[in-house]
Design a protein around this motif. Structure first.
Motif, PDB file in Angstrom:
ATOM      1  N   ALA A  60       0.815  -1.220   0.000  1.00  0.00           N
ATOM      2  CA  ALA A  60       0.000   0.000   0.000  1.00  0.00           C
ATOM      3  C   ALA A  60       0.848   1.268   0.000  1.00  0.00           C
ATOM      4  O   ALA A  60       0.300   2.375  -0.091  1.00  0.00           O
ATOM      5  CB  ALA A  60      -0.937   0.002   1.210  1.00  0.00           C
ATOM      6  N   GLY A  61       2.172   1.117   0.110  1.00  0.00           N
ATOM      7  CA  GLY A  61       3.053   2.276   0.089  1.00  0.00           C
ATOM      8  C   GLY A  61       3.378   2.849   1.442  1.00  0.00           C
ATOM      9  O   GLY A  61       3.813   4.002   1.550  1.00  0.00           O
ATOM     10  N   ILE A  62       3.194   2.037   2.504  1.00  0.00           N
ATOM     11  CA  ILE A  62       3.531   2.477   3.855  1.00  0.00           C
ATOM     12  C   ILE A  62       4.759   1.712   4.311  1.00  0.00           C
ATOM     13  O   ILE A  62       4.682   0.506   4.585  1.00  0.00           O
ATOM     14  CB  ILE A  62       2.373   2.235   4.843  1.00  0.00           C
ATOM     15  N   PRO A  63       5.921   2.352   4.404  1.00  0.00           N
ATOM     16  CA  PRO A  63       7.139   1.651   4.846  1.00  0.00           C
ATOM     17  C   PRO A  63       6.981   1.152   6.278  1.00  0.00           C
ATOM     18  O   PRO A  63       6.318   1.785   7.107  1.00  0.00           O
ATOM     19  CB  PRO A  63       8.233   2.725   4.754  1.00  0.00           C
ATOM     20  N   LEU A  64       7.572   0.015   6.584  1.00  0.00           N
ATOM     21  CA  LEU A  64       7.526  -0.508   7.940  1.00  0.00           C
ATOM     22  C   LEU A  64       8.215   0.454   8.892  1.00  0.00           C
ATOM     23  O   LEU A  64       9.214   1.095   8.544  1.00  0.00           O
ATOM     24  CB  LEU A  64       8.194  -1.888   7.998  1.00  0.00           C
ATOM     25  N   ASP A  65       7.683   0.545  10.109  1.00  0.00           N
ATOM     26  CA  ASP A  65       8.223   1.427  11.156  1.00  0.00           C
ATOM     27  C   ASP A  65       8.081   2.904  10.815  1.00  0.00           C
ATOM     28  O   ASP A  65       8.732   3.759  11.437  1.00  0.00           O
ATOM     29  CB  ASP A  65       9.702   1.113  11.431  1.00  0.00           C
ATOM     30  N   SER A  66       7.232   3.233   9.822  1.00  0.00           N
ATOM     31  CA  SER A  66       7.007   4.644   9.510  1.00  0.00           C
ATOM     32  C   SER A  66       6.088   5.252  10.564  1.00  0.00           C
ATOM     33  O   SER A  66       5.286   4.560  11.196  1.00  0.00           O
ATOM     34  CB  SER A  66       6.390   4.803   8.126  1.00  0.00           C
ATOM     35  N   ASP A  67       6.205   6.546  10.776  1.00  0.00           N
ATOM     36  CA  ASP A  67       5.369   7.240  11.750  1.00  0.00           C
ATOM     37  C   ASP A  67       3.923   7.296  11.259  1.00  0.00           C
ATOM     38  O   ASP A  67       3.659   7.494  10.069  1.00  0.00           O
ATOM     39  CB  ASP A  67       5.880   8.663  11.981  1.00  0.00           C
ATOM     40  N   VAL A  68       2.995   7.110  12.186  1.00  0.00           N
ATOM     41  CA  VAL A  68       1.579   7.191  11.852  1.00  0.00           C
ATOM     42  C   VAL A  68       1.182   8.661  11.770  1.00  0.00           C
ATOM     43  O   VAL A  68       1.411   9.429  12.706  1.00  0.00           O
ATOM     44  CB  VAL A  68       0.727   6.477  12.914  1.00  0.00           C
ATOM     45  N   ASP A  69       0.602   9.064  10.634  1.00  0.00           N
ATOM     46  CA  ASP A  69       0.155  10.435  10.444  1.00  0.00           C
ATOM     47  C   ASP A  69      -1.359  10.438  10.333  1.00  0.00           C
ATOM     48  O   ASP A  69      -1.928  10.266   9.255  1.00  0.00           O
ATOM     49  CB  ASP A  69       0.790  11.022   9.174  1.00  0.00           C
ATOM     50  N   TYR A  70      -2.039  10.605  11.488  1.00  0.00           N
ATOM     51  CA  TYR A  70      -3.492  10.527  11.509  1.00  0.00           C
ATOM     52  C   TYR A  70      -4.153  11.663  10.737  1.00  0.00           C
ATOM     53  O   TYR A  70      -5.317  11.562  10.359  1.00  0.00           O
ATOM     54  CB  TYR A  70      -3.999  10.552  12.960  1.00  0.00           C
ATOM     55  N   GLN A  71      -3.437  12.765  10.513  1.00  0.00           N
ATOM     56  CA  GLN A  71      -4.011  13.929   9.845  1.00  0.00           C
ATOM     57  C   GLN A  71      -3.819  13.884   8.331  1.00  0.00           C
ATOM     58  O   GLN A  71      -4.410  14.683   7.615  1.00  0.00           O
ATOM     59  CB  GLN A  71      -3.378  15.222  10.399  1.00  0.00           C
ATOM     60  N   SER A  72      -3.018  12.980   7.861  1.00  0.00           N
ATOM     61  CA  SER A  72      -2.703  12.924   6.432  1.00  0.00           C
ATOM     62  C   SER A  72      -3.733  12.086   5.688  1.00  0.00           C
ATOM     63  O   SER A  72      -3.903  10.894   5.963  1.00  0.00           O
ATOM     64  CB  SER A  72      -1.304  12.333   6.214  1.00  0.00           C
ATOM     65  N   LEU A  73      -4.412  12.705   4.720  1.00  0.00           N
ATOM     66  CA  LEU A  73      -5.393  11.978   3.919  1.00  0.00           C
ATOM     67  C   LEU A  73      -4.707  10.901   3.080  1.00  0.00           C
ATOM     68  O   LEU A  73      -5.247   9.806   2.906  1.00  0.00           O
ATOM     69  CB  LEU A  73      -6.155  12.945   3.004  1.00  0.00           C
TER      70      LEU A  73
ATOM     71  N   VAL B 184     -11.573  -3.518  12.678  1.00  0.00           N
ATOM     72  CA  VAL B 184     -10.125  -3.663  12.725  1.00  0.00           C
ATOM     73  C   VAL B 184      -9.496  -2.286  12.543  1.00  0.00           C
ATOM     74  O   VAL B 184     -10.008  -1.441  11.801  1.00  0.00           O
ATOM     75  CB  VAL B 184      -9.613  -4.640  11.639  1.00  0.00           C
ATOM     76  N   ALA B 185      -8.395  -2.051  13.249  1.00  0.00           N
ATOM     77  CA  ALA B 185      -7.667  -0.785  13.148  1.00  0.00           C
ATOM     78  C   ALA B 185      -6.184  -1.055  13.388  1.00  0.00           C
ATOM     79  O   ALA B 185      -5.803  -2.113  13.902  1.00  0.00           O
ATOM     80  CB  ALA B 185      -8.197   0.226  14.163  1.00  0.00           C
ATOM     81  N   PHE B 186      -5.354  -0.074  13.041  1.00  0.00           N
ATOM     82  CA  PHE B 186      -3.892  -0.213  13.157  1.00  0.00           C
ATOM     83  C   PHE B 186      -3.324   1.082  13.722  1.00  0.00           C
ATOM     84  O   PHE B 186      -3.677   2.177  13.271  1.00  0.00           O
ATOM     85  CB  PHE B 186      -3.302  -0.501  11.779  1.00  0.00           C
ATOM     86  N   ASP B 187      -2.434   0.962  14.711  1.00  0.00           N
ATOM     87  CA  ASP B 187      -1.881   2.156  15.352  1.00  0.00           C
ATOM     88  C   ASP B 187      -0.405   2.389  15.031  1.00  0.00           C
ATOM     89  O   ASP B 187       0.256   3.207  15.669  1.00  0.00           O
ATOM     90  CB  ASP B 187      -2.058   2.090  16.868  1.00  0.00           C
TER      91      ASP B 187
END
Length: 253
Positions: A121-134, A206-209
């Motif tokens: 999906a284009g999310i690198p492992l251990d990347s910071d979660v950006d809850y505000q980014s669409l 289901v959710a991911f943090d």
């Protein structure tokens, strides 16, 4: 009054049945997964392979005690963490237990399947979660849909092997939802008997943090030990409240 009550419950169950599922079937039908890349179902009786959940003992007590928010209840009902360390939420009325909701936490470091979903999906492992980014939210939704789609395929194959095509299983389309402050998906499935009536119904979130996957689930399923309602009508009443409970959770921990 009793007839009106049952008509109301019947309308709820009909609305919850996925499109294409008939309550009276002319013949046995195989399990159906339409567009498996986008459809997802699960139950905690079939956890993700190679992904051990964090137990309540590891969390030092029932997880619900730490995360449950304030949610309105049906008249006379009560939602509260169950006694003991099992990760269960007890749903009761007048001191009678109606059902339970289970939560499991799967560390992403132990889950190579979801690691691949994130990477694809284009999310690198251990990347910071950006809850505000669409952009991040859209990528995360893609990863979560892929994860539950894989689980859905495995689960429906298991049910097909168990029931030998004698129960029609159909998945609910996944719906974007909130799980506390986390981006999440609501999903599930229903199994219909050939003579009419529900054999199983499962509802999950289901959710991911960024570190772990949270899976919240309940069901009407005679084979389940926990995370279930004994009565289908009570599950139908509880279903909309489950989404409200998920949205009010104190997540991430």
């Amino acid at each position: 009054m009793l007839r009106v009550y049952h008509l109301f419950l019947g309308a709820i169950l009909l609305a919850l049945t996925p499109v294409g599922v008939k309550t009276i079937l002319p013949r046995f039908s195989p399990a159906v997964v339409e567009n498996p890349s986008a459809v997802a179902t699960t139950t905690q009786s079939s956890p993700p392979p190679t992904t051990p959940a964090i137990t309540s003992n590891q969390m030092e007590g029932n997880t619900w005690k730490k995360i449950l928010g304030k949610t309105s209840t049906p008249n006379g009902w009560k939602f509260a963490p169950c006694e003991g360390n099992a990760p269960l939420l007890c749903v009761s009325s007048q001191e009678e237990l109606l059902g339970t909701v289970e939560i499991a936490i799967y560390p992403v470091k132990n889950n190579p399947n979801f690691q691949k979903n994130l990477t694809d999906a284009g999310i690198p492992l251990d990347s910071d979660v950006d809850y505000q980014s669409l952009e991040y939210q859209n990528k995360l939704l893609t990863a979560l849909k892929a994860w539950v789609a894989d689980l859905n395929t495995t689960f429906l194959q298991d049910r097909q092997d168990t029931y030998k095509n004698q129960i029609l299983f159909s998945a609910y389309p996944p719906q974007q939802t909130s799980v506390g402050k986390l981006q999440g998906i609501r999903y599930g499935f229903v199994g219909i008997k050939p003579e009419g009536g529900v054999q199983e119904q499962h509802i999950s979130h289901v959710a991911f943090d960024g570190k772990a996957i949270y899976v919240i689930t309940t069901a009407f399923n005679p084979e389940s030990v926990t995370g279930k309602f004994e009565n289908l009508e009570n599950l139908a009443i509880f279903q909309p409240y489950l989404s409200a409970i998920a949205a009010d959770l104190n997540l991430p921990i």
